[in-house]
Design a protein around this motif. Structure first.
Motif, PDB file in Angstrom:
ATOM      1  N   LEU A 154     -69.878   0.752 -25.679  1.00 20.99           N
ATOM      2  CA  LEU A 154     -69.055  -0.313 -26.186  1.00 20.99           C
ATOM      3  C   LEU A 154     -69.808  -1.551 -24.545  1.00 20.99           C
ATOM      4  O   LEU A 154     -69.296  -2.795 -24.477  1.00 20.99           O
ATOM      5  N   LYS A 155     -69.489  -0.848 -23.127  1.00 25.51           N
ATOM      6  CA  LYS A 155     -69.697  -1.419 -22.099  1.00 25.51           C
ATOM      7  C   LYS A 155     -71.469  -1.796 -21.826  1.00 25.51           C
ATOM      8  O   LYS A 155     -71.885  -2.386 -20.158  1.00 25.51           O
ATOM      9  N   SER A 156     -71.827  -1.323 -22.849  1.00 24.59           N
ATOM     10  CA  SER A 156     -73.543  -1.565 -22.166  1.00 24.59           C
ATOM     11  C   SER A 156     -74.613  -2.111 -23.326  1.00 24.59           C
ATOM     12  O   SER A 156     -75.138  -2.884 -22.012  1.00 24.59           O
ATOM     13  N   GLN A 157     -73.516  -2.561 -24.307  1.00 18.78           N
ATOM     14  CA  GLN A 157     -74.355  -3.677 -25.042  1.00 18.78           C
ATOM     15  C   GLN A 157     -73.409  -4.299 -25.837  1.00 18.78           C
ATOM     16  O   GLN A 157     -72.256  -3.673 -26.494  1.00 18.78           O
ATOM     17  N   PRO A 158     -73.483  -5.289 -26.894  1.00 16.36           N
ATOM     18  CA  PRO A 158     -72.843  -5.545 -28.434  1.00 16.36           C
ATOM     19  C   PRO A 158     -73.493  -4.593 -29.215  1.00 16.36           C
ATOM     20  O   PRO A 158     -74.146  -4.614 -29.579  1.00 16.36           O
ATOM     21  N   THR A 159     -72.052  -4.095 -30.067  1.00 17.05           N
ATOM     22  CA  THR A 159     -72.023  -2.955 -31.189  1.00 17.05           C
ATOM     23  C   THR A 159     -71.095  -3.317 -32.158  1.00 17.05           C
ATOM     24  O   THR A 159     -70.486  -3.966 -31.732  1.00 17.05           O
ATOM     25  N   LYS A 160     -71.659  -2.892 -33.373  1.00 16.57           N
ATOM     26  CA  LYS A 160     -71.145  -3.148 -34.300  1.00 16.57           C
ATOM     27  C   LYS A 160     -69.976  -1.974 -34.840  1.00 16.57           C
ATOM     28  O   LYS A 160     -69.155  -2.464 -35.373  1.00 16.57           O
ATOM     29  N   TYR A 161     -69.814  -1.475 -34.463  1.00 16.74           N
ATOM     30  CA  TYR A 161     -69.299  -0.191 -34.235  1.00 16.74           C
ATOM     31  C   TYR A 161     -67.971   0.027 -33.885  1.00 16.74           C
ATOM     32  O   TYR A 161     -67.211  -0.453 -32.504  1.00 16.74           O
ATOM     33  N   ARG A 162     -66.969   0.348 -34.527  1.00 19.87           N
ATOM     34  CA  ARG A 162     -65.667  -0.187 -34.532  1.00 19.87           C
ATOM     35  C   ARG A 162     -65.077   1.503 -34.721  1.00 19.87           C
ATOM     36  O   ARG A 162     -65.439   2.419 -35.984  1.00 19.87           O
ATOM     37  N   ILE A 163     -63.581   1.639 -34.034  1.00 23.42           N
ATOM     38  CA  ILE A 163     -62.800   2.331 -34.591  1.00 23.42           C
ATOM     39  C   ILE A 163     -61.408   2.482 -34.771  1.00 23.42           C
ATOM     40  O   ILE A 163     -61.157   0.971 -34.339  1.00 23.42           O
ATOM     41  N   PHE A 164     -60.712   2.644 -36.246  1.00 16.36           N
ATOM     42  CA  PHE A 164     -59.355   1.744 -36.859  1.00 16.36           C
ATOM     43  C   PHE A 164     -59.188   3.010 -37.273  1.00 16.36           C
ATOM     44  O   PHE A 164     -59.441   4.390 -37.289  1.00 16.36           O
ATOM     45  N   LEU A 165     -57.572   3.046 -37.139  1.00 16.46           N
ATOM     46  CA  LEU A 165     -56.783   4.365 -37.692  1.00 16.46           C
ATOM     47  C   LEU A 165     -57.399   5.542 -37.084  1.00 16.46           C
ATOM     48  O   LEU A 165     -56.510   6.337 -37.476  1.00 16.46           O
ATOM     49  N   TRP A 166     -56.800   5.589 -34.977  1.00 16.68           N
ATOM     50  CA  TRP A 166     -56.914   6.509 -34.776  1.00 16.68           C
ATOM     51  C   TRP A 166     -55.934   7.221 -34.386  1.00 16.68           C
ATOM     52  O   TRP A 166     -55.584   6.035 -33.604  1.00 16.68           O
ATOM     53  N   ASN A 167     -55.447   8.477 -35.028  1.00 17.87           N
ATOM     54  CA  ASN A 167     -54.023   8.602 -34.448  1.00 17.87           C
ATOM     55  C   ASN A 167     -53.788   9.297 -33.254  1.00 17.87           C
ATOM     56  O   ASN A 167     -54.483  10.342 -32.509  1.00 17.87           O
TER      57      ASN A 167
END
Length: 283
Positions: A87-100
């Motif tokens: 995340l901090k090094s480059q743009p990325t499409k990867y996301r996290i969602f619904l992480w409890n």
């Protein structure tokens, strides 16, 4: 599209929130509701890396729905420390969602409390969402039709919202919770999607410490302007129709859609997308 700014307040009492926003089901951004949380001072990508770096996290991107995808099945897995570095090094499409976070990193519970907005929050379901610069979620609404309080940390996030009353203009895909995935809600092609010109919604940006209230069943598109993450707290819908719709979505609609994907494969996905266009343009 016809988008007005979501109202913003510095702070709010429970009584004013219930009367001015919850009862009429209008969104609002509260800028200083959680200034007293340790999370407001502590939570950053570096902090998450420190306390949860060894956790394996599910990642999702913006690829179109495929019949072979399971419900909420991740597209990749990665250690949280590596994901934060990405995340901090480059743009990325990867996301996290619904992480409890209660399940994955219980110690983070010490960094926040459950604010009293006059609604009974689901205390077992605080969920985290992460994204890299320019990553986004498709326009969707949540399966349980909950009232949502969305707390943002680090960076900036853009949000576009629509109430359920605007569904007829949004090219909703039948038997699902999303609109047609080809629509760019930041810069829509009105020649291709003419009904969007009639849709009335809201737009806002969230900064560190902001809280966005999204009423029951509100459609939402979210784009990470910079890398960051958010936490959502939820409250059951108060409208009996929305409560019943949430149960229908969970018990019947989801099961039916999963079954049809297995029976018809990609033809079922293509059929739904075609129906979304035909139904909306027929208005």
């Amino acid at each position: 599209m016809n988008l007005e700014a979501v109202p913003r307040v510095k702070s709010i009492t429970k009584e004013i929130f219930l009367e001015k926003y919850f009862k009429p089901q209008k969104p609002v951004v509260i800028e200083h509701a959680v200034d007293d949380w340790p999370a407001t001072q502590k939570w950053s990508l570096d902090y998450i890396k420190k306390v949860a770096g060894d956790k394996i996290v599910p990642l999702y991107d913006d690829r179109p729905v495929n019949h072979e995808d399971g419900f909420n099945e991740p597209h990749a897995l990665m250690k949280m420390s590596d994901y934060v570095d990405l995340l901090k090094s480059q743009p990325t499409k990867y996301r996290i969602f619904l992480w409890n976070i209660l399940k994955e990193v219980p110690q983070l519970q010490k960094d926040f409390s459950f604010p009293d907005f006059g609604l009974k929050l689901k205390k077992k379901l605080p969920m985290l969402f992460f994204g890299g610069r320019d990553s986004f979620t498709f326009m969707h609404y949540d399966i349980d039709m909950s009232n949502i309080f969305h707390f943002h940390f680090e960076g900036k996030k853009e949000c576009i919202l629509f109430p359920q009353s605007e569904t007829k203009y949004l090219y909703k895909v039948p038997h699902s919770l999303i609109t047609h995935e080809s629509i760019d809600f930041e810069n829509p092609d009105f020649e291709k999607w003419p009904a969007l010109k009639s849709a009335h919604g809201f737009r806002t940006e969230l900064n560190h410490g902001d809280v966005l209230y999204m009423p029951e069943g509100y459609w939402h598109y979210m784009k990470y302007v910079t890398p960051g993450f958010s936490m959502s707290l939820r409250a059951w819908p108060k409208n009996p129709f929305n409560f019943a719709k949430g149960l229908y979505n969970i018990i019947i609609m989801r099961s039916f859609d999963i079954a049809m994907r297995k029976i018809q494969g990609q033809k079922w996905i293509e059929h739904k997308n075609a129906k979304a266009v035909a139904r909306t343009n027929a208005i």
